[in-house]
Every structure is written in structure tokens, then in C-alpha cells.
Design a protein around this motif. Structure first.
Motif, PDB file in Angstrom:
ATOM      1  N   ILE A 100       2.046  16.522   9.486  1.00  0.00           N
ATOM      2  CA  ILE A 100       2.718  15.234   9.299  1.00  0.00           C
ATOM      3  C   ILE A 100       2.276  14.693   7.948  1.00  0.00           C
ATOM      4  O   ILE A 100       1.086  14.678   7.649  1.00  0.00           O
ATOM      5  N   VAL A 101       3.227  14.259   7.119  1.00  0.00           N
ATOM      6  CA  VAL A 101       2.899  13.696   5.814  1.00  0.00           C
ATOM      7  C   VAL A 101       3.243  12.206   5.818  1.00  0.00           C
ATOM      8  O   VAL A 101       4.378  11.821   6.091  1.00  0.00           O
ATOM      9  N   MET A 102       2.238  11.351   5.515  1.00  0.00           N
ATOM     10  CA  MET A 102       2.428   9.902   5.559  1.00  0.00           C
ATOM     11  C   MET A 102       1.680   9.219   4.418  1.00  0.00           C
ATOM     12  O   MET A 102       0.596   9.663   4.031  1.00  0.00           O
ATOM     13  N   PRO A 103       2.237   8.129   3.894  1.00  0.00           N
ATOM     14  CA  PRO A 103       1.465   7.301   2.967  1.00  0.00           C
ATOM     15  C   PRO A 103       0.543   6.385   3.757  1.00  0.00           C
ATOM     16  O   PRO A 103       0.724   6.201   4.962  1.00  0.00           O
ATOM     17  N   THR A 104      -0.449   5.820   3.095  1.00  0.00           N
ATOM     18  CA  THR A 104      -1.341   4.892   3.801  1.00  0.00           C
ATOM     19  C   THR A 104      -0.845   3.461   3.736  1.00  0.00           C
ATOM     20  O   THR A 104      -1.416   2.583   4.367  1.00  0.00           O
ATOM     21  N   HIS A 105       0.205   3.221   2.966  1.00  0.00           N
ATOM     22  CA  HIS A 105       0.802   1.879   2.911  1.00  0.00           C
ATOM     23  C   HIS A 105       2.311   2.008   2.971  1.00  0.00           C
ATOM     24  O   HIS A 105       2.879   2.944   2.409  1.00  0.00           O
ATOM     25  N   GLY A 106       2.961   1.074   3.661  1.00  0.00           N
ATOM     26  CA  GLY A 106       4.408   1.123   3.791  1.00  0.00           C
ATOM     27  C   GLY A 106       5.064  -0.124   3.269  1.00  0.00           C
ATOM     28  O   GLY A 106       4.556  -0.809   2.392  1.00  0.00           O
ATOM     29  N   ARG A 107       6.194  -0.438   3.843  1.00  0.00           N
ATOM     30  CA  ARG A 107       6.993  -1.545   3.340  1.00  0.00           C
ATOM     31  C   ARG A 107       6.308  -2.886   3.583  1.00  0.00           C
ATOM     32  O   ARG A 107       5.664  -3.112   4.596  1.00  0.00           O
ATOM     33  N   GLU A 108       6.492  -3.788   2.658  1.00  0.00           N
ATOM     34  CA  GLU A 108       6.016  -5.148   2.853  1.00  0.00           C
ATOM     35  C   GLU A 108       7.147  -5.975   3.459  1.00  0.00           C
ATOM     36  O   GLU A 108       8.316  -5.661   3.314  1.00  0.00           O
ATOM     37  N   SER A 167      10.183  -6.059   7.890  1.00  0.00           N
ATOM     38  CA  SER A 167      10.725  -4.790   8.369  1.00  0.00           C
ATOM     39  C   SER A 167       9.764  -3.627   8.212  1.00  0.00           C
ATOM     40  O   SER A 167      10.130  -2.485   8.446  1.00  0.00           O
ATOM     41  N   ARG A 168       8.522  -3.873   7.819  1.00  0.00           N
ATOM     42  CA  ARG A 168       7.607  -2.759   7.609  1.00  0.00           C
ATOM     43  C   ARG A 168       7.224  -2.112   8.932  1.00  0.00           C
ATOM     44  O   ARG A 168       7.200  -2.760   9.972  1.00  0.00           O
ATOM     45  N   TYR A 169       6.984  -0.811   8.917  1.00  0.00           N
ATOM     46  CA  TYR A 169       6.409  -0.169  10.102  1.00  0.00           C
ATOM     47  C   TYR A 169       5.382   0.876   9.748  1.00  0.00           C
ATOM     48  O   TYR A 169       4.587   1.266  10.576  1.00  0.00           O
ATOM     49  N   LEU A 170       5.337   1.335   8.503  1.00  0.00           N
ATOM     50  CA  LEU A 170       4.348   2.341   8.126  1.00  0.00           C
ATOM     51  C   LEU A 170       3.182   1.728   7.369  1.00  0.00           C
ATOM     52  O   LEU A 170       2.752   2.227   6.341  1.00  0.00           O
ATOM     53  N   ILE A 171       2.699   0.601   7.852  1.00  0.00           N
ATOM     54  CA  ILE A 171       1.519   0.013   7.221  1.00  0.00           C
ATOM     55  C   ILE A 171       0.295   0.853   7.555  1.00  0.00           C
ATOM     56  O   ILE A 171       0.338   1.716   8.413  1.00  0.00           O
ATOM     57  N   GLY A 172      -0.777   0.587   6.850  1.00  0.00           N
ATOM     58  CA  GLY A 172      -1.973   1.398   7.013  1.00  0.00           C
ATOM     59  C   GLY A 172      -2.418   1.575   8.444  1.00  0.00           C
ATOM     60  O   GLY A 172      -2.824   2.667   8.842  1.00  0.00           O
ATOM     61  N   SER A 173      -2.346   0.502   9.242  1.00  0.00           N
ATOM     62  CA  SER A 173      -2.851   0.607  10.605  1.00  0.00           C
ATOM     63  C   SER A 173      -2.048   1.613  11.418  1.00  0.00           C
ATOM     64  O   SER A 173      -2.600   2.289  12.289  1.00  0.00           O
ATOM     65  N   VAL A 174      -0.755   1.727  11.169  1.00  0.00           N
ATOM     66  CA  VAL A 174       0.062   2.706  11.882  1.00  0.00           C
ATOM     67  C   VAL A 174      -0.351   4.114  11.482  1.00  0.00           C
ATOM     68  O   VAL A 174      -0.526   4.995  12.329  1.00  0.00           O
ATOM     69  N   THR A 175      -0.526   4.339  10.184  1.00  0.00           N
ATOM     70  CA  THR A 175      -0.969   5.649   9.708  1.00  0.00           C
ATOM     71  C   THR A 175      -2.318   6.003  10.320  1.00  0.00           C
ATOM     72  O   THR A 175      -2.538   7.132  10.762  1.00  0.00           O
TER      73      THR A 175
END
Length: 289
Positions: free
Chosen positions: A104-112, A115-123
């Protein structure tokens, strides 16, 4: 080594960088990228448009995925995509395990914004929960992801979890003909000055040295010809970051669990701190496979 790469994608700058990095890996491995958008069911997103009931988040996800597809078309990478509903972190983990993805490839920060869902805590939740290896990338304005990786750091404490992660790291290093840096940290920050702590310190030093020696020997067995030993003292996360900086490390591969008890160094919090802080990709490997 990687045939199927899962890319949870939200259209943010960080996700775009992760997409390009995943595409480089896919080119090297002749892999397929599977783009996934998770519409967060914890939010009320259903609305009515011209008498038709629609889910605004699902529609947004379809638009975002379409943009990712256009980029992958341009990059010449094989791909497919999906938009699903659910609680983001467990949905990503369950999806990856159900379809047996290799990474799985993910960034550690997502949208501000709302509507964000890939913020650090999710990762970090995905890192903690996933039995599938997770490659995370923290992008800062002055940082650039490098691939192919020429130097790979393998932190170890000799535990089963660290050894399991090292197997993945050694396979990757062998495939890339990369130099492996094997690191064990003697966490003596809590030791006192009495005789018992001195003995304990000696035992920790010996355990750290044994862990490094065992992993270097395993590297040779697996055809990794270039390896560098590191036995250091201090705070595990600080030593890991210092080792990355001073040795021009391109990627880190580490376990999400380590030894239990007073001599542990690779417990979940260290892995999560590394994911948040490392200026290079970090591949975390859970022990639940």
C-alpha cells in the motif's frame, strides 16, 4: 517483487507525489497500480440534485480517481480504480487484504479542509492495522523522493517482528542491488548509575550487536553483497533520523512491533514516529501475515 500496488488517493499534493513515486516503482516492477478512493461513511454526504438522490462524496471520489487515471495514462502505467464507501483506515486495510495487494502506498498528509480523509492519523492507523506492507512518504517542499533506492536502512532489535520486516527489506535490496544499512539502537536513556543498570546496559549492547550480526549474515545469504553495520546508543527515533541523514539513506524498512519489556526499541510508537518524521519513504511491515 511488487505486482499489485494499492494507492489510496484523495487528490491532495501529497497523494499526487505518492502517485508519481508509485508509478516509478510500477515501471521498475512491471506492476499494476490500483487507485482507491474511500468515501467516508461517517459523514452525511447524501443530497438531492434535480430530484435524483446522489452521494456527493462518491461523486467527488469518481472525479478525483478520474484525474489520477489521466496522470497514470500520461506516465504509461497499468492501472485500475475503485470508489468505495466506509471508514477510511479499516476499509483500506480490509480492501488490501481481501484482494491480496503486495504493498500500500500512502502519503503521511492528505487534503486540508472538511473533505480530507488521508490525514496523518489515518495513514498511521493503516500502518498499525495492516498485514500488507505500507510504503509511506512524507513530502516537504525541499524534499524529493528517490527511486530506485540505492541505500536501504533496516532497524532491528532482533525480535520476530523486526526479522519479519527485514526479510521484506532484504528482498527489496537484493532486487535493487542496494546497499543495506543494518541498525540496532541501545536505548540507554533510562539507565541509572547503579551496578544493575551497568549490567543491563552490557546486555543491551550485546543483544544489539547480535541482532545486527544476525541480519548482516542473513543479507549475505540472500545475495545482498553490500551491508553496513550500525550499533548506536540513544533515543531510537533520533538515532534512526540521524542515520538516515548521515548515510544518505533512500528508504527505511521496519517492523511495526518489536520486543516487549524494558529492552524493546521497535514498538509501534517508534514506527509511527519514523513514518511521521523520516524525510524518505518508510516501508512498515506488520507481523500479522
Amino acid at each position: 517483487m511488487y505486482e499489485d500496488i494499492l494507492l489510496p488517493f484523495d487528490g491532495s499534493d501529497g497523494a499526487a507525489e505518492a502517485l508519481h513515486h508509485a508509478a516509478e516503482i510500477a515501471h521498475w516492477a512491471d506492476a499494476t497500480i490500483h487507485v482507491l478512493f474511500v468515501a467516508d461513511t461517517r459523514r452525511d454526504s447524501v443530497t438531492v440534485v434535480e430530484t435524483e438522490v446522489v452521494d456527493a462524496l462518491v461523486q467527488e471520489g469518481e472525479d478525483i480517481v478520474e484525474e489520477a487515471e489521466k496522470t497514470l495514462d500520461t506516465l504509461g502505467v497499468d492501472y485500475d480504480s475503485d470508489v468505495v464507501q466506509g471508514h477510511p483506515a479499516p476499509t483500506i486495510v480490509e480492501y488490501a487484504e481481501q484482494y491480496e495487494y503486495d504493498v500500500i502506498v500512502m502519503p503521511t498528509h492528505g487534503r486540508e479542509g472538511v473533505s480530507r480523509y488521508l490525514i496523518g492519523s489515518v495513514t498511521e492507523k493503516v500502518v498499525r492495522l495492516s498485514s500488507v506492507p505500507v510504503l509511506t512518504a512524507r513530502m516537504q517542499p525541499d524534499e524529493q523522493l528517490v527511486f530506485p533506492y540505492e541505500t536501504i536502512l533496516l532497524p532491528t532489535d532482533g525480535s520476530a517482528g523486526a526479522s519479519h520486516a527485514a526479510e521484506h527489506g532484504l528482498s527489496l535490496a537484493a532486487a535493487l542491488d542496494a546497499t543495506v544499512h543494518v541498525l540496532s539502537v541501545v536505548d540507554d536513556t533510562s539507565l541509572g548509575l547503579d551496578v544493575r543498570s551497568t549490567i543491563s546496559g552490557q546486555e543491551r549492547e550485546r543483544a544489539a550487536t547480535d541482532a545486527v550480526d544476525d541480519l548482516v549474515s542473513e543479507a549475505e545469504t540472500r545475495g545482498v553483497s553490500n551491508s553496513v553495520r550500525h550499533v548506536e546508543h540513544g533515543s531510537p527515533i533520533e538515532v534512526i533520523l540521524d542515520t538516515i541523514d548521515s548515510n544518505d539513506i533512500h528508504a527505511v524498512v521496519m517492523g511495526t512491533t518489536g520486543r516487549r519489556g524494558s529492552d524493546r526499541i521497535l514498538l509501534g510508537s517508534v514506527a509511527e514516529k519514523t513514518v511521521r518524521s523520516a524525510p524518505v519513504p518508510v516501508i512498515t511491515v506488520g507481523h500479522g501475515e
